[in-house]
Scaffold this motif. Structure first.
Motif, mmCIF file in Angstrom:
data_model
loop_
_atom_site.group_PDB
_atom_site.id
_atom_site.type_symbol
_atom_site.label_atom_id
_atom_site.label_comp_id
_atom_site.label_asym_id
_atom_site.label_seq_id
_atom_site.Cartn_x
_atom_site.Cartn_y
_atom_site.Cartn_z
ATOM 1 N N ALA A 49 0.868 -1.138 -0.004
ATOM 2 C CA ALA A 49 0.090 -0.079 -0.054
ATOM 3 C C ALA A 49 0.876 1.309 -0.023
ATOM 4 O O ALA A 49 2.153 1.218 0.455
ATOM 5 C CB ALA A 49 -0.895 -0.002 1.369
ATOM 6 N N ARG A 50 0.315 2.191 -0.449
ATOM 7 C CA ARG A 50 1.074 3.651 -0.321
ATOM 8 C C ARG A 50 0.224 4.579 -0.299
ATOM 9 O O ARG A 50 -1.012 4.815 -0.664
ATOM 10 C CB ARG A 50 2.179 3.768 -1.601
ATOM 11 N N ILE A 51 0.685 5.972 0.127
ATOM 12 C CA ILE A 51 -0.027 7.118 0.481
ATOM 13 C C ILE A 51 0.526 8.275 -0.089
ATOM 14 O O ILE A 51 1.806 8.332 0.124
ATOM 15 C CB ILE A 51 -0.551 7.117 1.815
ATOM 16 N N ASP A 55 -2.361 12.595 0.292
ATOM 17 C CA ASP A 55 -3.263 11.423 1.030
ATOM 18 C C ASP A 55 -4.006 10.448 0.152
ATOM 19 O O ASP A 55 -4.969 9.998 0.630
ATOM 20 C CB ASP A 55 -4.049 12.040 2.141
ATOM 21 N N THR A 57 -4.425 7.086 -1.759
ATOM 22 C CA THR A 57 -4.265 5.678 -1.421
ATOM 23 C C THR A 57 -4.119 4.777 -2.330
ATOM 24 O O THR A 57 -4.988 4.714 -3.232
ATOM 25 C CB THR A 57 -4.867 5.122 -0.143
ATOM 26 N N TYR A 59 -3.589 0.274 -3.222
ATOM 27 C CA TYR A 59 -3.372 -1.067 -2.510
ATOM 28 C C TYR A 59 -3.153 -2.267 -3.419
ATOM 29 O O TYR A 59 -3.682 -2.164 -4.677
ATOM 30 C CB TYR A 59 -4.667 -1.420 -1.746
ATOM 31 N N THR A 68 -5.498 -1.118 5.382
ATOM 32 C CA THR A 68 -5.754 0.493 5.440
ATOM 33 C C THR A 68 -4.580 1.049 5.898
ATOM 34 O O THR A 68 -3.990 0.869 6.888
ATOM 35 C CB THR A 68 -6.729 0.846 6.513
ATOM 36 N N ILE A 69 -4.055 2.087 4.858
ATOM 37 C CA ILE A 69 -2.583 3.003 5.263
ATOM 38 C C ILE A 69 -3.314 4.108 5.597
ATOM 39 O O ILE A 69 -4.503 4.667 4.799
ATOM 40 C CB ILE A 69 -1.744 2.684 4.062
ATOM 41 N N SER A 70 -2.665 4.721 6.364
ATOM 42 C CA SER A 70 -3.265 6.074 6.858
ATOM 43 C C SER A 70 -2.002 7.041 7.441
ATOM 44 O O SER A 70 -1.109 6.535 7.757
ATOM 45 C CB SER A 70 -4.193 6.034 7.985
#
Length: 111
Positions: A49-51, A55, A57, A59, A68-70
């Motif tokens: 995953a990346r953000i 912001d 995102t 996956y 979930t990436i945050s």
């Protein structure tokens, strides 16, 4: 020099959850793009995953709906919430930003 410090790996049973954390220091960006990769034994490293700085995102198909990436209140910190873990999720997980890599944290999913 950007440094990344990861934490949160461990051993969990199938169906369980873990949260990985990564704090970046030394980045020239207030909200740097960051991501998580993983590498299982005998397999190539893959994006999890990346953000983005804004912001957005992204996956891997294999983790959509489970991970979930945050980004934290401190914008140089990211989290990877991993739910419904499967044995296939077993790997070393690496935090990445701007071509810098963390040392990796082991995630093992096993009964």
């Amino acid at each position: 020099q950007v440094q990344l410090v990861e934490s949160g790996g461990g051993l969990v049973q199938p169906g369980g959850s873990l949260r990985l954390s990564c704090a970046a220091s030394g980045s020239p960006f207030a909200s740097p793009p960051m991501g998580w990769y993983r590498q299982a034994p005998g397999k190539p490293r893959e994006l999890v995953a990346r953000i983005s700085s804004g912001d957005n995102t992204e996956y891997a198909d294999s983790v959509k709906g489970r991970f979930t990436i945050s980004r934290g209140d401190a914008k140089n910190t990211v989290y990877l919430q991993m739910n419904s873990l499967k044995p296939d999720d077993t790997a070393v997980y690496y935090c990445v930003t701007q071509s810098y890599w963390g040392q990796g944290t082991q995630v093992t999913v096993s009964s």
